[in-house]
Design a protein around this motif. Structure first.
Motif, PDB file in Angstrom:
ATOM      1  N   UNK A 255       0.827  -1.208   0.000  1.00  0.00           N
ATOM      2  CA  UNK A 255       0.000   0.000   0.000  1.00  0.00           C
ATOM      3  C   UNK A 255       0.860   1.256   0.000  1.00  0.00           C
ATOM      4  N   UNK A 256       0.478   2.244  -0.791  1.00  0.00           N
ATOM      5  CA  UNK A 256       1.190   3.514  -0.838  1.00  0.00           C
ATOM      6  C   UNK A 256       0.816   4.378   0.357  1.00  0.00           C
ATOM      7  N   UNK A 257       1.814   5.086   0.872  1.00  0.00           N
ATOM      8  CA  UNK A 257       1.580   6.011   1.984  1.00  0.00           C
ATOM      9  C   UNK A 257       0.772   7.222   1.512  1.00  0.00           C
ATOM     10  N   UNK A 258      -0.127   7.704   2.377  1.00  0.00           N
ATOM     11  CA  UNK A 258      -0.858   8.946   2.087  1.00  0.00           C
ATOM     12  C   UNK A 258       0.029  10.126   2.475  1.00  0.00           C
ATOM     13  N   UNK A 282      13.228   3.938  -6.537  1.00  0.00           N
ATOM     14  CA  UNK A 282      13.627   3.219  -7.732  1.00  0.00           C
ATOM     15  C   UNK A 282      12.516   2.429  -8.390  1.00  0.00           C
ATOM     16  N   UNK A 283      11.465   2.110  -7.626  1.00  0.00           N
ATOM     17  CA  UNK A 283      10.412   1.238  -8.152  1.00  0.00           C
ATOM     18  C   UNK A 283       9.194   1.999  -8.638  1.00  0.00           C
ATOM     19  N   UNK A 284       8.921   3.168  -8.081  1.00  0.00           N
ATOM     20  CA  UNK A 284       7.743   3.938  -8.480  1.00  0.00           C
ATOM     21  C   UNK A 284       8.152   5.362  -8.808  1.00  0.00           C
ATOM     22  N   UNK A 285       7.264   6.063  -9.494  1.00  0.00           N
ATOM     23  CA  UNK A 285       7.571   7.420  -9.950  1.00  0.00           C
ATOM     24  C   UNK A 285       8.024   7.406 -11.394  1.00  0.00           C
ATOM     25  N   UNK A 374       7.913  -2.152 -15.181  1.00  0.00           N
ATOM     26  CA  UNK A 374       7.489  -2.606 -13.857  1.00  0.00           C
ATOM     27  C   UNK A 374       6.119  -2.036 -13.504  1.00  0.00           C
ATOM     28  N   UNK A 375       5.847  -0.816 -13.954  1.00  0.00           N
ATOM     29  CA  UNK A 375       4.529  -0.232 -13.708  1.00  0.00           C
ATOM     30  C   UNK A 375       3.450  -1.005 -14.463  1.00  0.00           C
ATOM     31  N   UNK A 396      -2.466   0.414  -6.946  1.00  0.00           N
ATOM     32  CA  UNK A 396      -1.885   0.395  -8.281  1.00  0.00           C
ATOM     33  C   UNK A 396      -0.498   1.042  -8.264  1.00  0.00           C
ATOM     34  N   UNK A 397       0.351   0.598  -9.179  1.00  0.00           N
ATOM     35  CA  UNK A 397       1.757   1.018  -9.322  1.00  0.00           C
ATOM     36  C   UNK A 397       2.678   0.354  -8.304  1.00  0.00           C
ATOM     37  N   UNK A 398       2.142  -0.246  -7.246  1.00  0.00           N
ATOM     38  CA  UNK A 398       2.986  -0.922  -6.267  1.00  0.00           C
ATOM     39  C   UNK A 398       3.373  -2.300  -6.788  1.00  0.00           C
ATOM     40  N   UNK A 399       4.681  -2.651  -6.791  1.00  0.00           N
ATOM     41  CA  UNK A 399       5.097  -3.977  -7.255  1.00  0.00           C
ATOM     42  C   UNK A 399       4.897  -5.070  -6.219  1.00  0.00           C
ATOM     43  N   UNK A 400       4.440  -4.694  -5.025  1.00  0.00           N
ATOM     44  CA  UNK A 400       4.177  -5.661  -3.956  1.00  0.00           C
ATOM     45  C   UNK A 400       2.682  -5.920  -3.897  1.00  0.00           C
TER      46      UNK A 400
END
Length: 488
Positions: A255-258, A282-285, A374-375, A396-400
C-alpha cells in the motif's frame, strides 16, 4: 486494511486452536516419556521457553520447507531452487544436488538489476579487481573510497536532498539512525504497520513512542493534538522534538503512503517527517524517485528520507538523505557509521551504475523502459488477480501484492503446490503478520515478460481453486481462457 470476514476468522481461529490443542497434548505425553531424562545442564534454566518455542516446534517446523528455500543462481525472473528433503517430519531439511528452474515471484528485484547487466556488471567486476570485496575497515578509518563519496553525492542528487550517508545494511539504517535523531524528552509517532527495523529503532531511542492507525492522517492529527497538549509524561513539559515515521510502500500490504496528507498534518503541528522508502525508491515514480515523485510531494517537505539498495538497485546497504547539518550529525554520532564495516566497494559500484541507468546517464533509455515495464507488469498482474477472485491488498503502481490466505493449512498447500508447478512464491505468517492474516506476497519485476506473468497467473489461478483462496466471485473467465490458449 484487511476486513476479515467473520466466517473466515472463525475457521482460521478453529484451525489454530486444533493445532495448539494437539501440540500441547503431544508435549504432555513427551514430558511423561522423558520424565527421567534430564535435558538441561544441572543448575541452568532451559534457554528456549514459552509460547514462542511452542510455536516454532509445533507450527513453524511443520511447514519450514516453505521458507528459506536456497537458490543456486542469480535472482532473476527465473532462478534455480535447490531441492530439499527431510527424514524427520520436517524437523531438519537436507539439501540435494538437484535444482528446479522456477519462475521467481518472491525476490525484491524490482528493476531487474539483480542479474547480469550489460552496463552494471562490467563496472562491478572492474571495481572488484581494483578495490577488493571489502574495505576491511569502518568509514571513519580506512573504509571510505572514492566510490562511497560518489554514491553519497549521487543519492542526494537522485532523491533531491542536499546530502546523504551510506550504511552497509538496510535494517541497520533504521534501527541505528532513529536513536541518533530522538532521545529522552522526544516523541516518536509511528504508523501501526511500520517495519520491525523502525519499531526496534524507536524502542532503542529512549524517546516516548506513540502509534497512529495505519495510513490515517486524521488519527495522526488526533495523536499529535493529544500529545502536544499533554506534554512529556509526569513533568508535562513540552516535547523536545516530535518525529512522525511512515513508509513509502508498506512491504506486507503493498500500500502507498498517504504522504501529502500526512505532511500537511506534520507541518500544521511543527513535527518532523521521516520517510522509509525501502520498497518505493527506484520502483515507483516517472523517473524512479519514489513516492515523493509519484504523489507530487516536494522532497524538501520531508525532513529525513531513508532508503535501501537491496531492492530496485540489486545491491545491499541503505542510505539516509537529509540536510547537511543532519548528515554531519549522523556521521559524528551514529554507531553504524563509526563502528560497522563500510559497504563493499563492488556493491557501491553496482548502485552507482544502476542509478545511472535509471537516470539515462549510461547513454541509453533502458532505465525509462524498466520503469515503464514494472509499472505495466504490476498493474496488469494485480488487476488479473482481482478478476480471478483473489483478495489482493495494495495500490496500483505498487510492485508488492499480497494474496490473502488466512487459514494456516493453506499456507503450505499454496506454497508447495505452486513450487511443484515451477512457480516460486513467498508465504508470510505470524510473527511477520498478525496471526489471522497469513498471506502470499508476490513481488513483480521489470525483468518479467508478459509470457512469464501469464504463466504465473495460470498456475496461481489453478492452485487458488485447489486450495480454496478465491474469496470473491470471479469475473467471466475470458482472461483465464486467453491466458491458457496463449500458453498452449
Amino acid at each position: 486494511m484487511v476486513r476479515l470476514p467473520y466466517t473466515t476468522a472463525l475457521t482460521t481461529l478453529f484451525s489454530y486452536g486444533l493445532l495448539f490443542a494437539f501440540g500441547q497434548l503431544r508435549d504432555f505425553f513427551r514430558k511423561l516419556i522423558d520424565w527421567f531424562k534430564a535435558k538441561n545442564v544441572k543448575g541452568y534454566a532451559p534457554i528456549c521457553l514459552g509460547l514462542e518455542d511452542f510455536y516454532v516446534r509445533r507450527l513453524y517446523l511443520r511447514i519450514q520447507d516453505c521458507f528459506g528455500r536456497p537458490i543456486a543462481s542469480a535472482p532473476d525472473a527465473w532462478f534455480d531452487v535447490v531441492e530439499r528433503y527431510s527424514n524427520d517430519s520436517n524437523k531438519t531439511l537436507q539439501c540435494t544436488s538437484n535444482t528446479m528452474r522456477c519462475l521467481n515471484l518472491g525476490s525484491y528485484n524490482y528493476l531487474g538489476f539483480a542479474a547480469a547487466d550489460e552496463y552494471c556488471t562490467p563496472l562491478v567486476i572492474e571495481s572488484l579487481k581494483k578495490y577488493s570485496p571489502s574495505t576491511c575497515s569502518v568509514r571513519v578509518d580506512g573504509g571510505t573510497t572514492i566510490l562511497h563519496t560518489e554514491l553519497e553525492e549521487l543519492v542526494a542528487r537522485f532523491v533531491g536532498k542536499p546530502a546523504a550517508i551510506l550504511f552497509g545494511m538496510g535494517y541497520v539504517t533504521n534501527s541505528a539512525i532513529i536513536p541518533c535523531l530522538a532521545g529522552k524528552g522526544g516523541l516518536i509517532i509511528s504508523d501501526s504497520l511500520n517495519h520491525n527495523s523502525i519499531v526496534n529503532g524507536a524502542r532503542g531511542s529512549g524517546a516516548t513512542v506513540r502509534v497512529f492507525q495505519h495510513n490515517s492522517p486524521a488519527h495522526l492529527e488526533e495523536v499529535l493534538r493529544e500529545q502536544i497538549a499533554g506534554g512529556q509524561p509526569r513533568t508535562h513539559r513540552p516535547w523536545k522534538k516530535i518525529i512522525v515515521i511512515v513508509e513509502g510502500i508498506y512491504s506486507m500490504e503493498g500500500e502507498l503512503c498517504k504522504l501529502p496528507e500526512i505532511i500537511a498534518v506534520c507541518k500544521k503541528y511543527k513535527a518532523y517527517t521521516y520517510l522509509d522508502e525501502a520498497h518505493s525508491i527506484g520502483a515507483v515514480g516517472q523517473s524512479g524517485r519514489g513516492v515523493c515523485e509519484l504523489l507530487g510531494v516536494d522532497p524538501a517537505d520531508v525532513d529525513i528520507m531513508m532508503g535501501t539498495f537491496t531492492k530496485s538497485f540489486g545491491s545491499c546497504g541503505g542510505y539516509i538523505a537529509a540536510s547537511k547539518e543532519i548528515i554531519q550529525h549522523l556521521k559524528l554520532s551514529c554507531p553504524a557509521h563509526l563502528y560497522a564495516t563500510s559497504m563493499s566497494p563492488p556493491a557501491v559500484q553496482q548502485v552507482i551504475s544502476a542509478i545511472k541507468v535509471i537516470l539515462g546517464e549510461d547513454g541509453s533509455n533502458r532505465g525509462a523502459q524498466k520503469l515503464a515495464r514494472i509499472r505495466e507488469n504490476s498493474n496488469f498482474f494485480r488487476s488479473e488477480l482481482k478478476k480471478m477472485g483473489f483478495e489482493v491488498l495494495g495500490d496500483n503502481d505498487s510492485p508488492v501484492m499480497p494474496i490473502m490466505l488466512y487459514n494456516p493449512a493453506k499456507i503450505p498447500a499454496f506454497s508447495r503446490e505452486c513450487l511443484r508447478q515451477k512457480v516460486a512464491v513467498v508465504t508470510v505468517a505470524f510473527p511477520a503478520t498478525p496471526l489471522l492474516l497469513a498471506r502470499a506476497r508476490i513481488c513483480i519485476s521489470a525483468s518479467h515478460t508478459r509470457e512469464d506473468l501469464i504463466k504465473a497467473l495460470d498456475v496461481i489461478s489453478r492452485v487458488g481453486d485447489l486450495v480454496g483462496i478465491k474469496y470473491f466471485p470471479a469475473e467471466p473467465p475470458k482472461i483465464a481462457e486467453a491466458c491458457h490458449d496463449k500458453l498452449e
